[in-house]
Design a protein around this motif. Structure first.
Motif, PDB file in Angstrom:
ATOM      1  N   ASP A 210      -9.122  51.241  43.425  1.00  0.00           N
ATOM      2  CA  ASP A 210     -10.358  50.472  43.612  1.00  0.00           C
ATOM      3  C   ASP A 210     -10.361  49.654  44.889  1.00  0.00           C
ATOM      4  OD1 ASP A 210      -9.994  49.847  40.155  1.00  0.00           O
ATOM      5  OD2 ASP A 210     -11.326  51.304  41.113  1.00  0.00           O
ATOM      6  N   PHE A 211      -9.265  48.939  45.134  1.00  0.00           N
ATOM      7  CA  PHE A 211      -9.219  48.054  46.287  1.00  0.00           C
ATOM      8  C   PHE A 211      -9.356  48.836  47.583  1.00  0.00           C
ATOM      9  CE2 PHE A 211      -8.446  44.015  48.037  1.00  0.00           C
ATOM     10  CZ  PHE A 211      -7.569  44.125  49.097  1.00  0.00           C
ATOM     11  N   TRP A 212      -8.558  49.914  47.722  1.00  0.00           N
ATOM     12  CA  TRP A 212      -8.597  50.701  48.943  1.00  0.00           C
ATOM     13  C   TRP A 212      -9.954  51.366  49.115  1.00  0.00           C
ATOM     14  CZ3 TRP A 212      -4.388  49.319  51.388  1.00  0.00           C
ATOM     15  CH2 TRP A 212      -4.063  49.950  52.603  1.00  0.00           C
ATOM     16  N   THR A 213     -10.543  51.829  48.007  1.00  0.00           N
ATOM     17  CA  THR A 213     -11.855  52.481  48.105  1.00  0.00           C
ATOM     18  C   THR A 213     -12.905  51.492  48.580  1.00  0.00           C
ATOM     19  OG1 THR A 213     -11.206  53.654  46.122  1.00  0.00           O
ATOM     20  CG2 THR A 213     -13.441  53.991  46.879  1.00  0.00           C
ATOM     21  N   THR A 214     -12.863  50.270  48.051  1.00  0.00           N
ATOM     22  CA  THR A 214     -13.897  49.330  48.460  1.00  0.00           C
ATOM     23  C   THR A 214     -13.719  48.898  49.902  1.00  0.00           C
ATOM     24  OG1 THR A 214     -13.482  48.461  46.270  1.00  0.00           O
ATOM     25  CG2 THR A 214     -15.200  47.431  47.536  1.00  0.00           C
ATOM     26  N   VAL A 215     -12.491  48.787  50.359  1.00  0.00           N
ATOM     27  CA  VAL A 215     -12.300  48.314  51.734  1.00  0.00           C
ATOM     28  C   VAL A 215     -12.395  49.456  52.742  1.00  0.00           C
ATOM     29  CG1 VAL A 215     -10.701  47.143  53.281  1.00  0.00           C
ATOM     30  CG2 VAL A 215     -10.894  46.401  50.946  1.00  0.00           C
ATOM     31  N   PHE A 216     -11.758  50.588  52.430  1.00  0.00           N
ATOM     32  CA  PHE A 216     -11.671  51.660  53.407  1.00  0.00           C
ATOM     33  C   PHE A 216     -12.422  52.928  53.013  1.00  0.00           C
ATOM     34  CE2 PHE A 216      -8.869  49.437  56.047  1.00  0.00           C
ATOM     35  CZ  PHE A 216      -7.856  48.869  55.311  1.00  0.00           C
ATOM     36  N   LYS A 217     -13.156  52.895  51.948  1.00  0.00           N
ATOM     37  CA  LYS A 217     -13.967  54.029  51.497  1.00  0.00           C
ATOM     38  C   LYS A 217     -13.157  55.262  51.135  1.00  0.00           C
ATOM     39  CE  LYS A 217     -18.210  52.384  52.550  1.00  0.00           C
ATOM     40  NZ  LYS A 217     -17.773  51.132  53.130  1.00  0.00           N
ATOM     41  N   LYS A 218     -11.890  55.120  50.898  1.00  0.00           N
ATOM     42  CA  LYS A 218     -11.133  56.267  50.394  1.00  0.00           C
ATOM     43  C   LYS A 218      -9.958  55.734  49.590  1.00  0.00           C
ATOM     44  CE  LYS A 218      -8.354  58.530  53.253  1.00  0.00           C
ATOM     45  NZ  LYS A 218      -6.979  58.125  53.007  1.00  0.00           N
ATOM     46  N   GLN A 219      -9.308  56.598  48.831  1.00  0.00           N
ATOM     47  CA  GLN A 219      -8.162  56.135  48.050  1.00  0.00           C
ATOM     48  C   GLN A 219      -6.887  56.371  48.818  1.00  0.00           C
ATOM     49  OE1 GLN A 219      -7.896  57.793  44.224  1.00  0.00           O
ATOM     50  NE2 GLN A 219      -9.934  57.157  43.589  1.00  0.00           N
ATOM     51  N   ILE A 220      -5.836  55.739  48.354  1.00  0.00           N
ATOM     52  CA  ILE A 220      -4.502  55.999  48.903  1.00  0.00           C
ATOM     53  C   ILE A 220      -4.114  57.420  48.496  1.00  0.00           C
ATOM     54  CG2 ILE A 220      -2.091  55.444  48.483  1.00  0.00           C
ATOM     55  CD1 ILE A 220      -2.925  53.477  50.207  1.00  0.00           C
ATOM     56  N   ASP A 221      -3.545  58.176  49.440  1.00  0.00           N
ATOM     57  CA  ASP A 221      -3.272  59.574  49.106  1.00  0.00           C
ATOM     58  C   ASP A 221      -2.032  59.749  48.255  1.00  0.00           C
ATOM     59  OD1 ASP A 221      -4.372  59.997  52.381  1.00  0.00           O
ATOM     60  OD2 ASP A 221      -5.450  60.680  50.607  1.00  0.00           O
ATOM     61  N   ASN A 222      -1.071  58.867  48.414  1.00  0.00           N
ATOM     62  CA  ASN A 222       0.178  59.086  47.703  1.00  0.00           C
ATOM     63  C   ASN A 222       0.839  57.745  47.375  1.00  0.00           C
ATOM     64  OD1 ASN A 222       2.419  60.238  46.693  1.00  0.00           O
ATOM     65  ND2 ASN A 222       2.865  61.493  48.485  1.00  0.00           N
ATOM     66  N   LEU A 223       1.220  57.558  46.132  1.00  0.00           N
ATOM     67  CA  LEU A 223       1.925  56.329  45.759  1.00  0.00           C
ATOM     68  C   LEU A 223       3.273  56.733  45.205  1.00  0.00           C
ATOM     69  CD1 LEU A 223       2.140  53.280  44.999  1.00  0.00           C
ATOM     70  CD2 LEU A 223       1.095  53.866  42.841  1.00  0.00           C
ATOM     71  N   ARG A 224       4.335  56.173  45.783  1.00  0.00           N
ATOM     72  CA  ARG A 224       5.664  56.511  45.259  1.00  0.00           C
ATOM     73  C   ARG A 224       6.370  55.214  44.901  1.00  0.00           C
ATOM     74  NH1 ARG A 224       6.032  60.588  49.425  1.00  0.00           N
ATOM     75  NH2 ARG A 224       7.290  59.205  50.680  1.00  0.00           N
ATOM     76  N   THR A 225       7.230  55.280  43.910  1.00  0.00           N
ATOM     77  CA  THR A 225       7.984  54.098  43.548  1.00  0.00           C
ATOM     78  C   THR A 225       9.371  54.487  43.092  1.00  0.00           C
ATOM     79  OG1 THR A 225       8.112  52.255  42.016  1.00  0.00           O
ATOM     80  CG2 THR A 225       7.016  54.203  41.229  1.00  0.00           C
TER      81      THR A 225
END
Lengths: 139, 157
Positions: free
Chosen positions: B71-86
């Motif tokens: 949500d945060f990335w979409t609202t600020v940058f109009k797209k989602q994060i492509d990859n989340l690793r942990t």
């Protein structure tokens, strides 16, 4: 109509506290302080069965003989506590929820003000006037 | 965000403005980057307050990171994060393959060195958002020709 409204920061110190001036204000401050324990209990992961964990509105925290205390926690762990007169039975749950929504909206506006440092006391006039509209009018 | 070009241009100007206003003798870039990061921090705190106003309470840390990625990335940058690793021990890597603030720059090697200036604000944004949600962290970023990676290190107290 609320008798006392308080905004508590996540470290549990008050950012804003205001009560109807005619009565003993210290009594309300004390009530808000003791209600913080109840808030912590409700948001901790242990009390799973009691409250829907995903909601921000906490509901009635505890009733005393003349007052009822309601609570609300935001996602940034800022707590809003409201004390209302118990004799005012016309006040329904929905109204309390809408009062908390208004508080949350005004708090968000204060937070976005670049001249406000998070953690300071809230001194915004707009916030003050919104709270005044929610408190009992004392003539 | 009504028009993303506005934010892009403002951000570029902000970076060059901070660097120009630094004293002549100050060769090291550290302080400018810190200034930009702190700006992002304060903005992040306010933004998160606004975005989480209506969402339900978060269950745990991973939930919060997912919220930031979607949500945060979409609202600020109009797209989602492509990859989340942990690694499930407090380190998260967010990978964005087409970071909005950098797409206008060509991918030559000499430009990549200076890219860190342009990522400082966004690192601060993430750090500010997390701090308002109760998570202390350190956010660093690195850029390669393919993608931007933001590394978030959660500090357990």
């Amino acid at each position: 109509m609320a008798v006392c409204v308080a905004v508590i920061a996540k470290e549990n110190y008050p950012l804003y506290i205001r009560s109807v001036p005619t009565e003993n204000e210290l009594k309300f401050h004390y009530m808000v302080h003791t209600s913080l324990d109840v808030v912590d209990e409700k948001i901790s992961a242990l009390g799973k069965a009691l409250v829907d964990q995903r909601e921000l509105y906490l509901g009635l925290l505890y009733p005393t003989e003349d007052h009822k205390v309601y609570g609300y926690v935001t996602n940034s762990k800022v707590k809003f506590v409201m004390v209302v007169d118990a004799s005012n039975t016309a006040l329904r749950d929905n109204e309390i929820r809408s009062m908390f929504r208004k508080l949350h909206n005004s708090y968000t506006d204060v937070m976005c003000n670049p001249f406000y440092n998070p953690g300071d006391r809230i001194q915004s006039r707009a916030f003050d006037s919104m709270v005044t509209s929610m408190m009992i009018q004392v003539c | 965000m009504a028009d993303e070009a506005l934010f892009l241009l403002l951000h570029n100007e902000m970076v060059s403005g901070v660097y120009k206003s630094a004293e002549q003798g100050e060769v090291e870039n550290g302080r400018c980057i810190t200034k930009l990061e702190n700006m992002g921090f304060r903005v992040g705190q306010g933004l998160i307050e606004r975005f989480t106003k209506d969402t339900a309470r978060f269950k745990d840390e991973l939930d919060i990171m997912k919220f930031i990625c979607k949500d945060f990335w979409t609202t600020v940058f109009k797209k989602q994060i492509d990859n989340l690793r942990t690694n499930h021990q407090g380190i998260y890597v967010l990978q964005d393959n087409k970071f909005r603030l950098l797409t206008q720059m060509s991918a030559g090697k000499q430009y990549l060195e200076h890219a860190s200036k342009y990522l400082a604000f966004t690192c601060g944004l993430i750090r500010g958002g997390l701090s308002n949600l109760g998570i202390k962290s350190i956010v660093t970023a690195e850029v390669s020709s393919m993608a931007c990676k933001f590394q978030v290190m959660i500090q357990k107290l």
